[in-house]
Design a protein around this motif. Structure first.
Motif, PDB file in Angstrom:
ATOM      1  N   GLN A  92       0.823  -1.197   0.000  1.00 25.66           N
ATOM      2  CA  GLN A  92       0.000   0.000   0.000  1.00 25.66           C
ATOM      3  C   GLN A  92       0.857   1.248   0.000  1.00 25.66           C
ATOM      4  OE1 GLN A  92      -2.604  -0.329   3.375  1.00 25.66           O
ATOM      5  NE2 GLN A  92      -4.175  -1.332   2.156  1.00 25.66           N
ATOM      6  N   SER A  93       0.294   2.279  -0.590  1.00 22.72           N
ATOM      7  CA  SER A  93       0.956   3.578  -0.570  1.00 22.72           C
ATOM      8  C   SER A  93       0.648   4.282   0.745  1.00 22.72           C
ATOM      9  CB  SER A  93       0.429   4.418  -1.737  1.00 22.72           C
ATOM     10  OG  SER A  93      -0.944   4.723  -1.520  1.00 22.72           O
ATOM     11  N   LEU A  94       1.244   5.424   0.929  1.00 24.14           N
ATOM     12  CA  LEU A  94       0.987   6.211   2.134  1.00 24.14           C
ATOM     13  C   LEU A  94      -0.464   6.667   2.205  1.00 24.14           C
ATOM     14  CD1 LEU A  94       4.318   8.200   2.153  1.00 24.14           C
ATOM     15  CD2 LEU A  94       3.460   6.830   4.065  1.00 24.14           C
ATOM     16  N   THR A  95      -1.092   6.906   1.058  1.00 29.47           N
ATOM     17  CA  THR A  95      -2.495   7.320   1.069  1.00 29.47           C
ATOM     18  C   THR A  95      -3.427   6.121   1.214  1.00 29.47           C
ATOM     19  OG1 THR A  95      -2.476   7.361  -1.355  1.00 29.47           O
ATOM     20  CG2 THR A  95      -2.192   9.463  -0.219  1.00 29.47           C
ATOM     21  N   PHE A 100      -2.249  15.946 -10.991  1.00 27.62           N
ATOM     22  CA  PHE A 100      -0.868  15.930 -10.555  1.00 27.62           C
ATOM     23  C   PHE A 100      -0.754  15.111  -9.276  1.00 27.62           C
ATOM     24  CE2 PHE A 100      -1.343  19.818 -12.985  1.00 27.62           C
ATOM     25  CZ  PHE A 100      -0.257  19.750 -13.843  1.00 27.62           C
ATOM     26  N   SER A 101       0.353  14.433  -9.136  1.00 27.56           N
ATOM     27  CA  SER A 101       0.615  13.659  -7.932  1.00 27.56           C
ATOM     28  C   SER A 101       0.887  14.605  -6.769  1.00 27.56           C
ATOM     29  CB  SER A 101       1.838  12.755  -8.144  1.00 27.56           C
ATOM     30  OG  SER A 101       2.243  12.183  -6.922  1.00 27.56           O
ATOM     31  N   TYR A 102       0.353  14.267  -5.616  1.00 31.78           N
ATOM     32  CA  TYR A 102       0.659  15.038  -4.413  1.00 31.78           C
ATOM     33  C   TYR A 102       2.152  15.006  -4.101  1.00 31.78           C
ATOM     34  CZ  TYR A 102      -4.248  15.606  -3.079  1.00 31.78           C
ATOM     35  OH  TYR A 102      -5.564  15.964  -3.044  1.00 31.78           O
ATOM     36  N   ARG A 103       2.826  13.989  -4.593  1.00 31.67           N
ATOM     37  CA  ARG A 103       4.254  13.840  -4.293  1.00 31.67           C
ATOM     38  C   ARG A 103       5.096  14.963  -4.894  1.00 31.67           C
ATOM     39  NH1 ARG A 103       1.632   9.230  -4.754  1.00 31.67           N
ATOM     40  NH2 ARG A 103       1.925   7.657  -3.125  1.00 31.67           N
ATOM     41  N   TYR A 114       7.946   1.184   0.370  1.00 31.93           N
ATOM     42  CA  TYR A 114       7.114   0.815  -0.787  1.00 31.93           C
ATOM     43  C   TYR A 114       6.803   2.056  -1.620  1.00 31.93           C
ATOM     44  CZ  TYR A 114       3.139  -0.641  -3.582  1.00 31.93           C
ATOM     45  OH  TYR A 114       2.295  -0.891  -4.640  1.00 31.93           O
ATOM     46  N   ASP A 115       6.373   3.122  -0.953  1.00 38.12           N
ATOM     47  CA  ASP A 115       5.984   4.346  -1.647  1.00 38.12           C
ATOM     48  C   ASP A 115       7.147   4.936  -2.434  1.00 38.12           C
ATOM     49  OD1 ASP A 115       3.196   5.839  -1.145  1.00 38.12           O
ATOM     50  OD2 ASP A 115       4.701   7.345  -1.681  1.00 38.12           O
ATOM     51  N   LEU A 116       8.321   4.980  -1.813  1.00 38.72           N
ATOM     52  CA  LEU A 116       9.492   5.536  -2.486  1.00 38.72           C
ATOM     53  C   LEU A 116       9.925   4.687  -3.678  1.00 38.72           C
ATOM     54  CD1 LEU A 116      11.586   6.684   0.609  1.00 38.72           C
ATOM     55  CD2 LEU A 116      10.479   8.170  -1.078  1.00 38.72           C
ATOM     56  N   GLU A 117       9.717   3.379  -3.587  1.00 38.70           N
ATOM     57  CA  GLU A 117      10.108   2.485  -4.678  1.00 38.70           C
ATOM     58  C   GLU A 117       9.117   2.489  -5.840  1.00 38.70           C
ATOM     59  OE1 GLU A 117      10.512  -1.348  -2.823  1.00 38.70           O
ATOM     60  OE2 GLU A 117      12.335  -0.768  -1.759  1.00 38.70           O
ATOM     61  N   HIS A 118       7.844   2.725  -5.568  1.00 38.63           N
ATOM     62  CA  HIS A 118       6.815   2.539  -6.587  1.00 38.63           C
ATOM     63  C   HIS A 118       6.232   3.816  -7.179  1.00 38.63           C
ATOM     64  CE1 HIS A 118       6.959  -1.496  -4.866  1.00 38.63           C
ATOM     65  NE2 HIS A 118       6.525  -1.879  -6.040  1.00 38.63           N
ATOM     66  N   PHE A 119       6.574   4.972  -6.652  1.00 43.09           N
ATOM     67  CA  PHE A 119       6.013   6.215  -7.145  1.00 43.09           C
ATOM     68  C   PHE A 119       7.121   7.201  -7.468  1.00 43.09           C
ATOM     69  CE2 PHE A 119       2.784   4.260  -4.503  1.00 43.09           C
ATOM     70  CZ  PHE A 119       1.711   4.238  -5.376  1.00 43.09           C
ATOM     71  N   GLN A 123      15.149  15.201  -4.500  1.00 43.61           N
ATOM     72  CA  GLN A 123      15.441  15.895  -3.251  1.00 43.61           C
ATOM     73  C   GLN A 123      14.416  15.538  -2.170  1.00 43.61           C
ATOM     74  OE1 GLN A 123      15.807  20.073  -3.963  1.00 43.61           O
ATOM     75  NE2 GLN A 123      17.154  20.393  -2.227  1.00 43.61           N
ATOM     76  N   SER A 124      13.168  15.441  -2.559  1.00 36.70           N
ATOM     77  CA  SER A 124      12.104  15.095  -1.618  1.00 36.70           C
ATOM     78  C   SER A 124      12.251  13.653  -1.133  1.00 36.70           C
ATOM     79  CB  SER A 124      10.742  15.294  -2.287  1.00 36.70           C
ATOM     80  OG  SER A 124       9.697  14.966  -1.418  1.00 36.70           O
ATOM     81  N   ALA A 125      12.506  12.738  -2.050  1.00 35.02           N
ATOM     82  CA  ALA A 125      12.703  11.331  -1.683  1.00 35.02           C
ATOM     83  C   ALA A 125      13.871  11.194  -0.714  1.00 35.02           C
ATOM     84  CB  ALA A 125      12.934  10.487  -2.933  1.00 35.02           C
ATOM     85  N   ASP A 126      14.962  11.899  -0.993  1.00 43.64           N
ATOM     86  CA  ASP A 126      16.133  11.849  -0.117  1.00 43.64           C
ATOM     87  C   ASP A 126      15.809  12.388   1.273  1.00 43.64           C
ATOM     88  OD1 ASP A 126      17.633  10.761  -2.163  1.00 43.64           O
ATOM     89  OD2 ASP A 126      18.691  12.625  -2.636  1.00 43.64           O
ATOM     90  N   ALA A 127      15.072  13.491   1.340  1.00 40.83           N
ATOM     91  CA  ALA A 127      14.724  14.092   2.634  1.00 40.83           C
ATOM     92  C   ALA A 127      13.839  13.150   3.447  1.00 40.83           C
ATOM     93  CB  ALA A 127      14.020  15.431   2.423  1.00 40.83           C
TER      94      ALA A 127
END
Length: 138
Positions: A10-13, A67-70, A101-106, A111-115
């Motif tokens: 599952q994603s974060l949402t 647009f993705s919230y990400r 999971y979220d970082l791998e699949h979306f 910079q955001s992923a790293d943070a």
């Protein structure tokens, strides 16, 4: 199927950790995320998994897109705040799996992923250290 197994897919949402459809994303936030002047943003409609932004194109015509919230700074802020809200390792463990999971699949801005990843690792280390300290003092 166990609850833990289900959460790993599952994603974060979808997992309920984040509820971005409740956020009041401003025109300024949308303009920053989409890298366009704020006067070109007409309206922002939050939906469960994406946000619809109505904006003016280069010719001044109204356009709308999902647009993705990400892409939004708010996603990073809320994800990091959610990580920080976990008080111990047991509370953090299910979130850790979902964040991975979220970082791998979306698609995330790098910079955001790293943070987010750095915040997760930092909080895991802190939770483990606190747990060890608590066990020594008990």
């Amino acid at each position: 199927m166990t609850r833990k197994t289900r959460n790993t897919r599952q994603s974060l949402t979808a997992s309920g950790w984040l509820k971005p459809q409740r956020w009041q994303i401003s025109k300024i936030e949308a303009a920053e995320a989409l890298r366009m002047p704020v006067n070109r943003i007409v309206k922002v409609y939050p939906k469960q998994h994406q946000v619809i932004v109505v904006y003016l194109n280069q010719k001044g015509q109204k356009c709308s897109s999902f647009f993705s919230y990400r892409l939004f700074a708010r996603w990073e802020q809320e994800t990091i705040a959610t990580i920080a809200s976990c008080r111990n390792q047991q509370a953090l463990a299910p979130l850790e799996i979902i964040v991975q999971y979220d970082l791998e699949h979306f698609n995330y801005p790098v910079q955001s992923a790293d943070a987010i990843w750095d915040a997760l690792l930092h909080h895991i280390r802190r939770a483990i250290t606190e747990q060890r300290h608590t066990q020594k003092c008990a």
